[in-house]
Scaffold this motif. Structure first.
Motif, PDB file in Angstrom:
ATOM      1  N   GLY A 117      44.618  30.223  27.053  1.00  0.00           N
ATOM      2  CA  GLY A 117      44.150  30.129  28.429  1.00  0.00           C
ATOM      3  C   GLY A 117      42.803  30.776  28.665  1.00  0.00           C
ATOM      4  N   GLU A 118      42.002  30.908  27.622  1.00  0.00           N
ATOM      5  CA  GLU A 118      40.688  31.528  27.742  1.00  0.00           C
ATOM      6  C   GLU A 118      39.589  30.476  27.628  1.00  0.00           C
ATOM      7  OE1 GLU A 118      40.069  34.955  25.343  1.00  0.00           O
ATOM      8  OE2 GLU A 118      41.996  35.810  25.831  1.00  0.00           O
ATOM      9  N   THR A 119      39.608  29.526  28.534  1.00  0.00           N
ATOM     10  CA  THR A 119      38.636  28.444  28.475  1.00  0.00           C
ATOM     11  C   THR A 119      37.409  28.694  29.351  1.00  0.00           C
ATOM     12  OG1 THR A 119      39.842  27.274  30.200  1.00  0.00           O
ATOM     13  CG2 THR A 119      40.362  26.702  27.911  1.00  0.00           C
ATOM     14  N   THR A 120      37.421  29.779  30.110  1.00  0.00           N
ATOM     15  CA  THR A 120      36.288  30.096  30.966  1.00  0.00           C
ATOM     16  C   THR A 120      35.048  30.317  30.104  1.00  0.00           C
ATOM     17  OG1 THR A 120      37.773  31.195  32.491  1.00  0.00           O
ATOM     18  CG2 THR A 120      35.433  31.657  32.742  1.00  0.00           C
ATOM     19  N   GLY A 121      33.997  29.616  30.410  1.00  0.00           N
ATOM     20  CA  GLY A 121      32.743  29.799  29.691  1.00  0.00           C
ATOM     21  C   GLY A 121      32.643  29.043  28.385  1.00  0.00           C
ATOM     22  N   LEU A 122      33.604  28.183  28.091  1.00  0.00           N
ATOM     23  CA  LEU A 122      33.576  27.462  26.819  1.00  0.00           C
ATOM     24  C   LEU A 122      32.362  26.536  26.723  1.00  0.00           C
ATOM     25  CD1 LEU A 122      35.091  27.226  24.183  1.00  0.00           C
ATOM     26  CD2 LEU A 122      36.489  25.436  25.182  1.00  0.00           C
ATOM     27  N   VAL A 123      32.049  25.838  27.798  1.00  0.00           N
ATOM     28  CA  VAL A 123      30.896  24.934  27.790  1.00  0.00           C
ATOM     29  C   VAL A 123      29.600  25.730  27.648  1.00  0.00           C
ATOM     30  CG1 VAL A 123      29.596  23.249  29.151  1.00  0.00           C
ATOM     31  CG2 VAL A 123      32.084  23.133  29.085  1.00  0.00           C
ATOM     32  N   GLN A 124      29.502  26.855  28.378  1.00  0.00           N
ATOM     33  CA  GLN A 124      28.309  27.690  28.279  1.00  0.00           C
ATOM     34  C   GLN A 124      28.143  28.254  26.868  1.00  0.00           C
ATOM     35  OE1 GLN A 124      30.603  27.919  30.656  1.00  0.00           O
ATOM     36  NE2 GLN A 124      29.680  28.238  32.653  1.00  0.00           N
ATOM     37  N   ALA A 125      29.247  28.493  26.189  1.00  0.00           N
ATOM     38  CA  ALA A 125      29.199  29.049  24.838  1.00  0.00           C
ATOM     39  C   ALA A 125      28.546  28.086  23.844  1.00  0.00           C
ATOM     40  CB  ALA A 125      30.602  29.410  24.367  1.00  0.00           C
ATOM     41  N   LEU A 126      28.516  26.802  24.192  1.00  0.00           N
ATOM     42  CA  LEU A 126      27.887  25.801  23.328  1.00  0.00           C
ATOM     43  C   LEU A 126      26.363  25.794  23.466  1.00  0.00           C
ATOM     44  CD1 LEU A 126      30.319  22.839  24.062  1.00  0.00           C
ATOM     45  CD2 LEU A 126      30.328  24.313  22.045  1.00  0.00           C
ATOM     46  N   LEU A 127      25.841  26.311  24.562  1.00  0.00           N
ATOM     47  CA  LEU A 127      24.416  26.176  24.882  1.00  0.00           C
ATOM     48  C   LEU A 127      23.459  26.794  23.857  1.00  0.00           C
ATOM     49  CD1 LEU A 127      24.506  26.558  28.770  1.00  0.00           C
ATOM     50  CD2 LEU A 127      24.394  24.460  27.401  1.00  0.00           C
ATOM     51  N   PRO A 128      23.693  28.009  23.353  1.00  0.00           N
ATOM     52  CA  PRO A 128      22.744  28.537  22.355  1.00  0.00           C
ATOM     53  C   PRO A 128      22.649  27.661  21.102  1.00  0.00           C
ATOM     54  CG  PRO A 128      24.089  30.311  23.223  1.00  0.00           C
ATOM     55  CD  PRO A 128      24.684  29.024  23.736  1.00  0.00           C
ATOM     56  N   GLY A 129      23.784  27.158  20.634  1.00  0.00           N
ATOM     57  CA  GLY A 129      23.779  26.264  19.468  1.00  0.00           C
ATOM     58  C   GLY A 129      23.078  24.952  19.764  1.00  0.00           C
ATOM     59  N   LEU A 130      23.328  24.400  20.950  1.00  0.00           N
ATOM     60  CA  LEU A 130      22.652  23.154  21.334  1.00  0.00           C
ATOM     61  C   LEU A 130      21.152  23.369  21.464  1.00  0.00           C
ATOM     62  CD1 LEU A 130      25.224  21.758  23.923  1.00  0.00           C
ATOM     63  CD2 LEU A 130      24.840  20.993  21.549  1.00  0.00           C
ATOM     64  N   PHE A 131      20.748  24.549  21.932  1.00  0.00           N
ATOM     65  CA  PHE A 131      19.332  24.896  22.007  1.00  0.00           C
ATOM     66  C   PHE A 131      18.695  24.856  20.613  1.00  0.00           C
ATOM     67  CE2 PHE A 131      16.110  28.299  21.701  1.00  0.00           C
ATOM     68  CZ  PHE A 131      15.147  27.762  22.551  1.00  0.00           C
ATOM     69  N   LEU A 132      19.388  25.422  19.616  1.00  0.00           N
ATOM     70  CA  LEU A 132      18.850  25.392  18.246  1.00  0.00           C
ATOM     71  C   LEU A 132      18.811  23.980  17.684  1.00  0.00           C
ATOM     72  CD1 LEU A 132      20.014  28.492  16.177  1.00  0.00           C
ATOM     73  CD2 LEU A 132      17.778  27.932  17.065  1.00  0.00           C
TER      74      LEU A 132
END
Length: 151
Positions: free
Chosen positions: A49-64
């Protein structure tokens, strides 16, 4: 840090260690290994149940990934993959701190190489710096190495 966070942090540490060895030996990381850790991180977060921020967690990798595309592979897509997986396992804050520390360390190493090498054309494997940056990002490196995050 709760037990799920400890487990995911330990998984990220192990993943980055495996990727570092692979990057140093072959200058690439394993796609199946990355996919397995990525899937495990997503499943673990959903089940707990710890899905809060999952999409944001992808952003640094997508930036690279974006930088890899813009530099024509000057920054490897494997680096983006490693940061993407680290973000899913540990969250956006740790992924950003890891990336910042790794960039600082790699930049210092690049300046050193520029000072001592006559040939200005060289490639630097980034995963070792991501590993060291992760140790910095999660706190005292000695606490991680001693296993206290895994208990």
């Amino acid at each position: 840090m709760n037990s799920v966070e400890k487990l995911l942090t330990g998984a990220a540490l192990f993943y980055l260690l495996l990727c570092t060895v692979s990057d140093l030996r072959r200058r690439q990381i394993s796609v199946p290994l990355s996919a397995a850790f990525l899937a495990a991180g997503i499943i673990m977060r959903i089940c707990c149940g710890e899905t809060t921020g999952l999409v944001q967690a992808l952003l640094p990798g997508l930036f690279l990934y974006g930088l890899s595309y813009l530099t024509g592979g000057g920054i490897g897509s494997g680096d983006g993959t490693a940061v993407l997986v680290t973000g899913v396992l540990t969250g956006v804050s740790t992924a950003l701190r890891t990336l910042s520390a790794a960039s600082f360390l790699a930049g210092g190493y690049a300046l050193f190489l520029l000072a001592v090498k006559k040939n200005r054309s060289f490639r630097i494997p980034f995963l070792p710096f991501l590993f060291l940056g992760f140790l910095t990002a999660v706190g005292e490196g000695s606490a991680v190495v001693s296993g206290s995050l895994l208990i």
